[in-house]
Write an enzyme that holds these catalytic residues in place. Sequence first.
Site, short mmCIF file in Angstrom:
data_model
loop_
_atom_site.label_atom_id
_atom_site.label_comp_id
_atom_site.label_asym_id
_atom_site.label_seq_id
_atom_site.Cartn_x
_atom_site.Cartn_y
_atom_site.Cartn_z
CB SER A 144 -0.54 -5.88 0.54
OG SER A 144 0.59 -6.26 0.92
CE1 TYR A 157 -2.77 -10.65 2.01
CE2 TYR A 157 -0.73 -9.98 1.43
CZ TYR A 157 -2.04 -9.83 1.91
OH TYR A 157 -2.01 -8.73 2.57
N1 NAD Z 1 -0.60 -6.35 8.87
C1 NAD Z 1 -0.11 -6.14 7.92
O1 NAD Z 1 1.23 -5.84 8.00
C2 NAD Z 1 -0.81 -5.73 6.62
C3 NAD Z 1 0.16 -5.43 5.43
C4 NAD Z 1 -0.42 -5.30 4.32
C5 NAD Z 1 -1.63 -5.49 4.02
N2 NAD Z 1 -2.62 -5.71 5.16
C6 NAD Z 1 -4.02 -6.07 5.03
O2 NAD Z 1 -4.67 -5.32 6.03
C7 NAD Z 1 -5.71 -5.95 6.24
C8 NAD Z 1 -5.84 -6.35 7.79
O3 NAD Z 1 -4.81 -6.94 8.34
P1 NAD Z 1 -4.70 -7.61 9.96
O4 NAD Z 1 -3.36 -7.65 9.98
O5 NAD Z 1 -5.57 -6.87 10.58
O6 NAD Z 1 -5.32 -8.98 9.43
P2 NAD Z 1 -5.98 -10.35 10.10
O7 NAD Z 1 -5.92 -11.38 9.51
O8 NAD Z 1 -5.70 -10.13 11.40
O9 NAD Z 1 -7.73 -9.61 10.13
C9 NAD Z 1 -8.46 -10.00 9.05
C10 NAD Z 1 -9.77 -10.02 9.45
O10 NAD Z 1 -10.58 -10.41 8.34
C11 NAD Z 1 -11.46 -11.56 8.76
N3 NAD Z 1 -11.86 -12.38 7.52
C12 NAD Z 1 -11.09 -13.45 7.06
N4 NAD Z 1 -11.77 -14.06 6.19
C13 NAD Z 1 -13.18 -13.20 6.12
C14 NAD Z 1 -14.34 -13.50 5.51
N5 NAD Z 1 -14.30 -14.62 4.46
N6 NAD Z 1 -15.27 -12.89 5.62
C15 NAD Z 1 -15.35 -11.83 6.61
N7 NAD Z 1 -14.25 -11.65 7.35
C16 NAD Z 1 -13.19 -12.52 6.95
C17 NAD Z 1 -10.87 -12.23 9.81
O11 NAD Z 1 -11.47 -13.02 10.68
C18 NAD Z 1 -10.09 -11.14 10.66
O12 NAD Z 1 -10.94 -10.70 11.47
C19 NAD Z 1 -5.81 -7.10 5.59
O13 NAD Z 1 -6.69 -6.93 4.19
C20 NAD Z 1 -4.39 -7.54 5.13
O14 NAD Z 1 -4.19 -8.38 4.10
C21 NAD Z 1 -2.01 -5.91 6.45
#
Ligand code: NAD
Length: 251
Positions: A144, A157
Amino acid sequence: MRFKDRVAVITGSGQGIGRAYALEFARQGAKVVVVDLNEENAKAVAAEIQAEGFPALAVGTDIAEGASVSAMVARTVEEFGGIDILVNNAAIFATLKMKPFEEITLGEWNLVQSVNSTGTFLCCQAVAPIMRAAGYGRIVNVSSSVVMTGRANYAHYVASKGAVWALTHALATELGTDGITVNAVSPHGIVTEVPRETITEDQWDSILADQALKRRGEVSDMVGAVLFLASDDSKYMTGQTLGLDAGLRYT
Ligand SMILES: NC(=O)c1ccc[n+]([C@@H]2O[C@H](COP(=O)([O-])OP(=O)(O)OC[C@H]3O[C@@H](n4cnc5c(N)ncnc54)[C@H](O)[C@@H]3O)[C@@H](O)[C@H]2O)c1
């Protein structure tokens, strides 16, 4: 169809950005394994893929538990015969409560590390023997931009994603001998279908002020770079982290 006959495991693909990766891998020929803690969501995404006429398998998995990860890998190999691509996308993210560093309990800290960084480690460890035996593998980790900005009220985080960034370098070094590349992306400010408490409208304004591109990100902004890192178009790249951040200023 650049992923024809490739098997791609996408963690956390039951919703959000991971779902978009899963759909596009399938459209480009991969046999996709939809891995998520939320098994119902995983099944729904696999059904979406199958409805488009492509193969997909849903496996409810807790990536923080070694036994659960091993079972997922065994089920994948049983169904599809191997694993070529692993995208470590699952994280505690949309549900995370922001709070000052002093108020984060040890339990909250440990939970975030156990999923975001230890879960990534466990998934890499579980697929490594399969990829080593094949002499081929593509691992894409999801870090991230907050690692660079040190975003306030997010210390658990930020630290967990810093570990993912660092692990990418370490595993690239160790797995390169067997033709396995390990790269990462560091997304920033991506709007998905999932509501989040972590960004208010005021914060969006200041976030956009710090970006070169003055718009909010969307899931389609992530997909091309992740599929690039999972493909042979990036075959001479390893240990890199691509900033998918609209030109965010880090100072
Ligand atoms: N959306 C953003 O702006 C952003 C920015 C930087 C990084 N990210 C990263 O991108 C990735 C996806 O982001 P998103 O917005 O789709 O997140 P989100 O929280 O909507 O989705 C995360 C998914 O991971 C699953 N999950 C959580 N714990 C778990 C576990 N123990 N085992 C298996 N699955 C598990 C959840 O059920 C969910 O489906 C994440 O790693 C997030 O940290 C997102």
